[in-house]
Motif scaffolding. Sequence first.
Motif: not given
Lengths: 735, 197
Positions: A328-341
């Motif tokens: 996650f830190a090295t793939a650019k750009p990357s994004v973390a998303i959150g949902g109901g879970g």
Amino acid sequence: MSGMNRRDFIKWGAGGMALLATGLPLEGEPAPLEKGKSISRTTGRMRKSIPSVCMMCPASCGILGYLEYGKVINIGGNPLDPNSRGRLCAKGIAGLNHLYNPDRIPSPLRRAGKRGEGQWKQISWDEAFNEIALRLNALQAEKQHHNFILRNAWDLSSNDLAWRFASAFDSSTTFHHAVLESPNGAFAIHDVSGHSIGVGDVSHTRYILNFGANPYESHYLFVPFIQRLIDARINLGAKMVTFDVRISQTAGKSDEWFPIIPGTDGMVVLAMAYVIASEGLWDREFIERWTNTSPARLLRHLSAYTPKKAESVSGVRASDIKRIAAEFATAKPSVAIGGGGALKHINGTSNQKSILLLNAMVGSLDTKGGFIFPQGYLLDPPDPKPPKSQRMNPESQNLFVRVARGTQPVGVLMTHMDNAVYRGPNSKLISHVLEDESKIPFHVSIDPFLNESNLYADIVLPEAIYLERWDLLSPPPMEGIPYIALRQPIVKPMAHSLPFSEILIELAHRVGGGVERYFRFGKMEHYIEAMIRKIPKLVDAGGIDFLMDKGIWVNSELKPDRKRLKTPSGKYEFEPSLPTYLPIPHHQQLKEGEFHLITFQWNVHSYSQTANCKWLMEIVHRNPLWINEEAAKRMSLNNGDRVKVTSSLGSIVTPVFVTQGIHPRVVALSDSLGRWNYGRTPQGKPFQSQDPETNLLWWGKHGTGVHPNPIIPILQDPLGEGQGWMDTVVKAEKV
Amino acid sequence: MKKKRYAMVIDLRRCIGCHSCSVACKAENRVPPGVFRSWVKIIEKGRYPNITRHFLPTLCNQCEHPPCVINCPVQATWKQEDGIVIIDEHRCIGCKYCLASCPYNARYVNPLMPIVQKCYFCRHRVYAGLEPACVEVCPAKARIFGDLNNPEDEVTKLLSKHPFQTLKPEMGTYPQVYYIAADADAMDPFAGRKEWT
Ligand code: SF4
Ligand code: SF4
Ligand code: SF4
């Protein structure tokens, strides 16, 4: 197909290799087929179309209503919509099933029997308005304005008008409005960034780290979001990793899926943040420039969240946490998303904050391919506006708890497209409150359909559906360039129904006492025009006439740019209390035979709104309880066997769906099925109506599902006030 | 102008299994409850925790060698030059021979009238310069429709770039619905895991 004959081509058949590219020119665009049109199969004539906006979910996709002989014959996507780009989901098309639903309420109804008996008498609008006005006047006379409660739980586009009515009546503490996102998610985003909405910029990303979101099936920007996510996966080769307790369509199509113990996402997120910090993979510059914390403080704070500890809490292997964090830190750009879970827990707000922090660690806040804060136009409704209310409460379940305890007096309860009994947790408590005339002396419901809640109302007003009314919207623009969308009537309201706006306007005038002062703008069309007038560029383009013609107006002169942060420090605010993982106390000691009960949404349904659509019910009508094959074996359960599921509130009995695709400690039941008072269609049995197809409904014999909410206790995240939908502990036994 | 040869490509790398196509078809072609011209099969595979999901939208394959056509006793169904297999609803006597001969279960008897129907690539739309309804609506752009005789067309280009599959190739029907990245078990009506709805 020059250079190759047809037979040769066909022979490549199943599992064939790609055709040799030789001789096939690859450049040049094919002449595009036209979009956004419809032709009659029988007459061969192009159909007239009227642009408008979908409301089967909050995403607000642009639609075209196609007309034939004055009837809406089909719904298509509006290609001019920069978010949905002319695409629609199944629900959007099935809006037709709402419009021509045989169970629409024919006229205003007055209760004829006891509350909940379902006995009604048809009355005139005049009679209905008078009675409601009388009740409201009585509150005014007794200076009990604040005992008027207005719940607008579903209809985002009416939030402002409903707020105007409640505030004009001076009932500012008891207005419940619809929210675009989970209240927990929205609270955290606002707290950290000052923005009201945030979403992954999935069109431009190369790595999607997904905690509990299920965008393949449901998302508050479903069609706009998923099409961009797919584009990134196919065109940019973006990797997607999903943490979820269940193999949703998203999890099942992710590059990697990690089943996780419910409510522990925050732990994994922070452990990843720790890995990124301790291995120096972070974007120090971004943290220093754009957050109100410092790398040193972060490292110290995060050192409590080692991957090893996270493994023992969440069940996700430490080695996987380390590997994914580094990816996650090295793939650019990357994004973390959150949902109901991750968010629909009583620790959901801190989980969302942790997810935002994880994005900040790699410099992915408000950047291309990162986590963005798309802001539409802030529409400015006509003056005069009533004084600002002090507090509005987004999640509404607590209202009924307060009423039940006697700490919340109610004089008049007005509900709009609100089905608290069905939608809320602890359905029984809510229905008891609604049934009790001493607690709720007067209840008026505004809705196109009778449902599990307005069954208890004293007056029900038949509402025009979204295809029959006006609204002006500016949805969160996925491309970063704000736009305006017009919802306009494609047809006149059916039977005797009226749009919500007209009901409020008329009521305001009948109630008087100052309320009417804020409704002198005239009709909804004038209200909209007043908002349009404040956008000069739109006026130049033709204003409402332009919108009525095209449905969408995009300010093409605007360029997407980095938004100024609205926080006091001008930075992302993770301090003074850096995000933490809060264990859910009652999850800690699950006994043998106990499970986490979680809810989910089917891709063709949205909460309480779609079970009366024949085209959707035909696809998903059963609602079996998902259970892991291992666990099922221990309980000698086979697919279709029935189990009794018991929580602290009581039991339900439902057939099971035995699957490998769920955590062994979890059982799952969707929240959109199992209707007991939503008209005839959900039951799936043939019946006579003006629609010959209702004679052919067939799925009733397969079962129409059981609803989980009666056994889900009310539990609130103390921070964001969101319901802990995924926090129920249940026992399951074979029956 | 060169003859058309219509085909559909369904790119399963993109498909999200959303059934938008199923419902768009219902609305476009007034397909009554209980029958479908277009349906999305969804399966799950593997053992916990190594599970995957697979989708397979299906419709009439507009076969190059359509067995359904051969067996119609009154020639009510035939393959057009452009590849679309059609049914003349006025000639059809509802005998269901074609139903039995289609290896893909693509045909049905309309429960409101005794005629056989199926997908015909939304021919009424295609001839007016529009895409089939399921193609236009697909949120994931997984369905692509076009002319295989045109090398510039997206269907031709996609099939030249990627390996592809068709359903039941052993039947010798030569389907004109092509899949990219279809899962072998999802394509097999007997193998694979149970459907979940
Ligand atoms: S995502 Fe579907 S239901 Fe939601 S607004 Fe768009 S078309 Fe309508
Ligand atoms: S509409 Fe597109 S993405 Fe959805 S199931 Fe059909 S082919 Fe797949
Ligand atoms: S899929 Fe079936 S109905 Fe369609 S052309 Fe082939 S054999 Fe005939």
